[in-house]
Design an enzyme around this catalytic site. Structure first.
Site, PDB file in Angstrom:
ATOM      1  N   LYS A 111       0.835  -1.190   0.000  1.00 60.24           N
ATOM      2  CA  LYS A 111       0.000   0.000   0.000  1.00 60.24           C
ATOM      3  C   LYS A 111       0.869   1.238   0.000  1.00 60.24           C
ATOM      4  O   LYS A 111       2.056   1.150   0.304  1.00 60.24           O
ATOM      5  CB  LYS A 111      -0.964   0.008   1.186  1.00 60.24           C
ATOM      6  CG  LYS A 111      -0.276  -0.015   2.557  1.00 60.24           C
ATOM      7  CD  LYS A 111      -1.314  -0.057   3.649  1.00 60.24           C
ATOM      8  CE  LYS A 111      -0.691   0.249   4.986  1.00 60.24           C
ATOM      9  NZ  LYS A 111      -1.660   0.342   6.037  1.00 60.24           N
TER      10      LYS A 111
ATOM     11  N   HIS B 243      -6.911  10.446   6.305  1.00 59.18           N
ATOM     12  CA  HIS B 243      -7.914  10.144   7.323  1.00 59.18           C
ATOM     13  C   HIS B 243      -8.792  11.366   7.597  1.00 59.18           C
ATOM     14  O   HIS B 243      -9.912  11.233   8.056  1.00 59.18           O
ATOM     15  CB  HIS B 243      -7.259   9.704   8.631  1.00 59.18           C
ATOM     16  CG  HIS B 243      -6.555   8.396   8.532  1.00 59.18           C
ATOM     17  ND1 HIS B 243      -5.219   8.305   8.210  1.00 59.18           N
ATOM     18  CD2 HIS B 243      -7.000   7.125   8.688  1.00 59.18           C
ATOM     19  CE1 HIS B 243      -4.859   7.032   8.179  1.00 59.18           C
ATOM     20  NE2 HIS B 243      -5.925   6.296   8.465  1.00 59.18           N
TER      21      HIS B 243
ATOM     22  N   ASP C  76      -8.470   1.375   0.277  1.00 59.70           N
ATOM     23  CA  ASP C  76      -8.221   1.811   1.646  1.00 59.70           C
ATOM     24  C   ASP C  76      -9.608   2.041   2.258  1.00 59.70           C
ATOM     25  O   ASP C  76     -10.629   1.930   1.561  1.00 59.70           O
ATOM     26  CB  ASP C  76      -7.365   3.080   1.659  1.00 59.70           C
ATOM     27  CG  ASP C  76      -6.620   3.268   2.979  1.00 59.70           C
ATOM     28  OD1 ASP C  76      -7.002   2.650   3.994  1.00 59.70           O
ATOM     29  OD2 ASP C  76      -5.650   4.052   3.001  1.00 59.70           O
TER      30      ASP C  76
END
Length: 178
Positions: A47, A60, A131
């Site tokens: 990732k 986030h 994700d």
């Protein structure tokens, strides 16, 4: 993590990366992956395709945008992913990051990134995992400000899974609000 940590101000990747150059990140990340695979009970996942190492914001909380040329992306960010694919990595996770030189949509929602480049050009045949789709980078207010949304076709929460599927994701993480 296959991300090349090239931005010392990056608030999220930092010591999660295996290196500050494409070569170091590749060598160390693949060694770690091979160690996981040697255990026989853990599958490794690279990732964050196509790279999260030069962002200046945390996905986030907001949608990162990286303004590098396509040549730079191919010579730095994509190097570890190409090597991992060649080595046989079975799964790659997407990045909720926009790279305007390639597409105005975040990579997780970009057919150009996931189907054309990852599958087509790089030859990846494994699982493409998103994700976490609950991250703020994919929130309605983040996506509504992108150029693709200017025609009134902004993505909302209900379309994120469908759009990531159409882009090329095979599996999805929903970690907060199933």
């Amino acid at each position: 993590v296959l991300d090349v940590h090239t931005n010392p101000e990056n608030p999220i990747i930092g010591d999660r990366s295996f290196g500050t150059t494409a070569e170091a990140a590749t060598e160390r990340a693949l060694a770690f992956w091979r160690g996981l695979e040697a255990l026989g009970c853990v599958r490794g996942c690279g990732k964050h395709f196509p790279g999260h190492g030069d962002t200046s914001t945390d996905s986030h909380h907001t949608l990162p945008v990286v303004h590098h040329s396509e040549a730079r992306l191919r010579s730095v960010e994509l190097v570890p992913f190409a090597a991992a694919i060649k080595a046989g990595i079975p799964m790659l996770m997407t990045a909720h990051v926009v790279y305007p030189a390639i597409d105005s949509r975040p990579a997780t929602l970009s057919r150009r990134w996931l189907t054309d480049i990852l599958r087509g050009e790089l030859g990846f045949e494994g699982v493409i995992l998103s994700d976490d789709l609950d991250m703020r980078a994919l929130a309605r207010e983040q996506l509504a400000s992108l150029p693709h949304a200017s025609d009134g076709d902004a993505i909302d929460e209900g379309h994120v899974i469908v759009d990531s599927l159409l882009a090329g994701c095979d599996a999805f993480l929903l970690c907060r609000n199933p």
